[in-house]
Motif scaffolding. Structure first.
Motif, PDB file in Angstrom:
ATOM      1  N   UNK A 226       0.816  -1.175   0.000  1.00  0.00           N
ATOM      2  CA  UNK A 226       0.000   0.000   0.000  1.00  0.00           C
ATOM      3  C   UNK A 226       0.871   1.254   0.000  1.00  0.00           C
ATOM      4  N   UNK A 227       0.486   2.167  -0.854  1.00  0.00           N
ATOM      5  CA  UNK A 227       1.248   3.409  -0.951  1.00  0.00           C
ATOM      6  C   UNK A 227       0.564   4.486  -0.128  1.00  0.00           C
ATOM      7  N   UNK A 228       1.401   5.361   0.384  1.00  0.00           N
ATOM      8  CA  UNK A 228       0.885   6.476   1.193  1.00  0.00           C
ATOM      9  C   UNK A 228       0.454   7.605   0.258  1.00  0.00           C
ATOM     10  N   UNK A 229      -0.837   7.863   0.183  1.00  0.00           N
ATOM     11  CA  UNK A 229      -1.346   8.888  -0.737  1.00  0.00           C
ATOM     12  C   UNK A 229      -1.508  10.252  -0.065  1.00  0.00           C
ATOM     13  N   UNK A 230      -1.205  10.371   1.188  1.00  0.00           N
ATOM     14  CA  UNK A 230      -1.347  11.672   1.848  1.00  0.00           C
ATOM     15  C   UNK A 230      -0.178  12.576   1.435  1.00  0.00           C
ATOM     16  N   UNK A 231      -0.432  13.899   1.354  1.00  0.00           N
ATOM     17  CA  UNK A 231       0.634  14.808   0.931  1.00  0.00           C
ATOM     18  C   UNK A 231       1.756  14.870   1.964  1.00  0.00           C
ATOM     19  N   UNK A 232       2.935  15.090   1.470  1.00  0.00           N
ATOM     20  CA  UNK A 232       4.085  15.194   2.365  1.00  0.00           C
ATOM     21  C   UNK A 232       4.063  16.545   3.087  1.00  0.00           C
ATOM     22  N   UNK A 233       4.872  16.631   4.078  1.00  0.00           N
ATOM     23  CA  UNK A 233       4.990  17.897   4.835  1.00  0.00           C
ATOM     24  C   UNK A 233       5.438  19.021   3.901  1.00  0.00           C
ATOM     25  N   UNK A 234       6.345  18.743   3.001  1.00  0.00           N
ATOM     26  CA  UNK A 234       6.838  19.751   2.043  1.00  0.00           C
ATOM     27  C   UNK A 234       5.701  20.203   1.120  1.00  0.00           C
ATOM     28  N   UNK A 235       4.885  19.259   0.639  1.00  0.00           N
ATOM     29  CA  UNK A 235       3.739  19.614  -0.213  1.00  0.00           C
ATOM     30  C   UNK A 235       2.777  20.541   0.539  1.00  0.00           C
ATOM     31  N   UNK A 236       2.533  20.227   1.805  1.00  0.00           N
ATOM     32  CA  UNK A 236       1.627  21.068   2.613  1.00  0.00           C
ATOM     33  C   UNK A 236       2.201  22.465   2.811  1.00  0.00           C
ATOM     34  N   UNK A 237       3.494  22.561   3.017  1.00  0.00           N
ATOM     35  CA  UNK A 237       4.113  23.881   3.180  1.00  0.00           C
ATOM     36  C   UNK A 237       4.036  24.691   1.883  1.00  0.00           C
ATOM     37  N   UNK A 238       4.247  24.061   0.745  1.00  0.00           N
ATOM     38  CA  UNK A 238       4.113  24.757  -0.540  1.00  0.00           C
ATOM     39  C   UNK A 238       2.661  25.220  -0.748  1.00  0.00           C
ATOM     40  N   UNK A 239       1.724  24.367  -0.384  1.00  0.00           N
ATOM     41  CA  UNK A 239       0.306  24.730  -0.495  1.00  0.00           C
ATOM     42  C   UNK A 239      -0.016  25.926   0.412  1.00  0.00           C
ATOM     43  N   UNK A 240       0.467  25.875   1.644  1.00  0.00           N
ATOM     44  CA  UNK A 240       0.224  26.975   2.588  1.00  0.00           C
ATOM     45  C   UNK A 240       0.821  28.274   2.050  1.00  0.00           C
ATOM     46  N   UNK A 241       2.011  28.172   1.443  1.00  0.00           N
ATOM     47  CA  UNK A 241       2.635  29.383   0.875  1.00  0.00           C
ATOM     48  C   UNK A 241       1.787  29.958  -0.256  1.00  0.00           C
ATOM     49  N   UNK A 242       1.278  29.095  -1.143  1.00  0.00           N
ATOM     50  CA  UNK A 242       0.428  29.568  -2.250  1.00  0.00           C
ATOM     51  C   UNK A 242      -0.831  30.264  -1.715  1.00  0.00           C
ATOM     52  N   UNK A 243      -1.432  29.705  -0.659  1.00  0.00           N
ATOM     53  CA  UNK A 243      -2.630  30.306  -0.064  1.00  0.00           C
ATOM     54  C   UNK A 243      -2.306  31.685   0.499  1.00  0.00           C
ATOM     55  N   UNK A 244      -1.196  31.784   1.221  1.00  0.00           N
ATOM     56  CA  UNK A 244      -0.800  33.072   1.810  1.00  0.00           C
ATOM     57  C   UNK A 244      -0.520  34.097   0.718  1.00  0.00           C
ATOM     58  N   UNK A 245       0.174  33.698  -0.346  1.00  0.00           N
ATOM     59  CA  UNK A 245       0.464  34.616  -1.457  1.00  0.00           C
ATOM     60  C   UNK A 245      -0.838  35.072  -2.108  1.00  0.00           C
ATOM     61  N   UNK A 246      -1.759  34.143  -2.314  1.00  0.00           N
ATOM     62  CA  UNK A 246      -3.045  34.492  -2.931  1.00  0.00           C
ATOM     63  C   UNK A 246      -3.812  35.474  -2.047  1.00  0.00           C
ATOM     64  N   UNK A 247      -3.867  35.239  -0.742  1.00  0.00           N
ATOM     65  CA  UNK A 247      -4.586  36.137   0.162  1.00  0.00           C
ATOM     66  C   UNK A 247      -3.900  37.492   0.259  1.00  0.00           C
ATOM     67  N   UNK A 248      -2.580  37.496   0.314  1.00  0.00           N
ATOM     68  CA  UNK A 248      -1.841  38.754   0.389  1.00  0.00           C
ATOM     69  C   UNK A 248      -2.043  39.569  -0.879  1.00  0.00           C
ATOM     70  N   UNK A 249      -2.019  38.907  -2.028  1.00  0.00           N
ATOM     71  CA  UNK A 249      -2.246  39.604  -3.298  1.00  0.00           C
ATOM     72  C   UNK A 249      -3.634  40.217  -3.341  1.00  0.00           C
ATOM     73  N   UNK A 250      -4.630  39.482  -2.892  1.00  0.00           N
ATOM     74  CA  UNK A 250      -5.998  40.011  -2.867  1.00  0.00           C
ATOM     75  C   UNK A 250      -6.104  41.183  -1.898  1.00  0.00           C
ATOM     76  N   UNK A 251      -5.464  41.064  -0.742  1.00  0.00           N
ATOM     77  CA  UNK A 251      -5.493  42.156   0.240  1.00  0.00           C
ATOM     78  C   UNK A 251      -4.796  43.399  -0.297  1.00  0.00           C
ATOM     79  N   UNK A 252      -3.669  43.218  -0.960  1.00  0.00           N
ATOM     80  CA  UNK A 252      -2.956  44.362  -1.542  1.00  0.00           C
ATOM     81  C   UNK A 252      -3.789  45.037  -2.630  1.00  0.00           C
ATOM     82  N   UNK A 253      -4.470  44.240  -3.447  1.00  0.00           N
ATOM     83  CA  UNK A 253      -5.351  44.810  -4.477  1.00  0.00           C
ATOM     84  C   UNK A 253      -6.447  45.649  -3.824  1.00  0.00           C
ATOM     85  N   UNK A 254      -7.017  45.125  -2.741  1.00  0.00           N
ATOM     86  CA  UNK A 254      -8.072  45.856  -2.046  1.00  0.00           C
ATOM     87  C   UNK A 254      -7.534  47.164  -1.459  1.00  0.00           C
ATOM     88  N   UNK A 255      -6.384  47.120  -0.810  1.00  0.00           N
ATOM     89  CA  UNK A 255      -5.778  48.328  -0.237  1.00  0.00           C
ATOM     90  C   UNK A 255      -5.410  49.317  -1.341  1.00  0.00           C
TER      91      UNK A 255
END
Length: 119
Positions: free
Chosen positions: A1-30
């Motif tokens: 059986x293979x482990x299909x859950x994302x790795x810690x590194x994948x989760x950190x990259x995902x979290x970074x993309x979310x933060x960049x997306x939210x920051x970009x939206x906030x900057x556009x609003x400001x």
């Protein structure tokens, strides 16, 4: 059986993309808020520049709007509060003082006009 859950590194990259997306939206609003405030400020400046100069002299009319109650300087706060004042020329203000119309005791237009009552 293979482990299909994302790795810690994948989760950190995902979290970074979310933060960049939210920051970009906030900057556009400001940035939008800044642009709107700059537009309002420019509009206020244009309005102030287009506003005619205040009159130098005012006469205050009585409640019946026929009798003249007082002579004021154009920037008198009492005249501004009364709402019954009309702009006049220097000559008209002097003539009103000659006709015994009282000078405002707050702004003293008789002094500003160098009016001397003739005996």
């Amino acid at each position: 059986m293979t482990d299909s859950s994302p790795s810690r590194l994948d989760l950190l990259h995902f979290a970074r993309r979310v933060v960049v997306q939210q920051a970009t939206a906030s900057l556009r609003q400001i940035d939008g808020w800044i642009a709107e405030e700059e537009r309002r400020e420019a509009e206020r400046r244009r309005g102030a520049e287009a506003r005619p100069a205040p009159p130098e002299w005012l006469v205050q009319y009585g409640l019946n709007r026929r009798t003249v109650d007082a002579v004021h300087c154009g920037d008198c706060w009492v005249a501004a509060k009364s709402g019954r004042c009309r702009p006049v020329t220097r000559a008209q203000a002097l003539e009103a003082l000659r006709q015994q119309v009282p000078a405002c005791t707050h702004c003293r237009p008789d002094t500003a006009l160098e009016f001397r009552e003739e005996a």
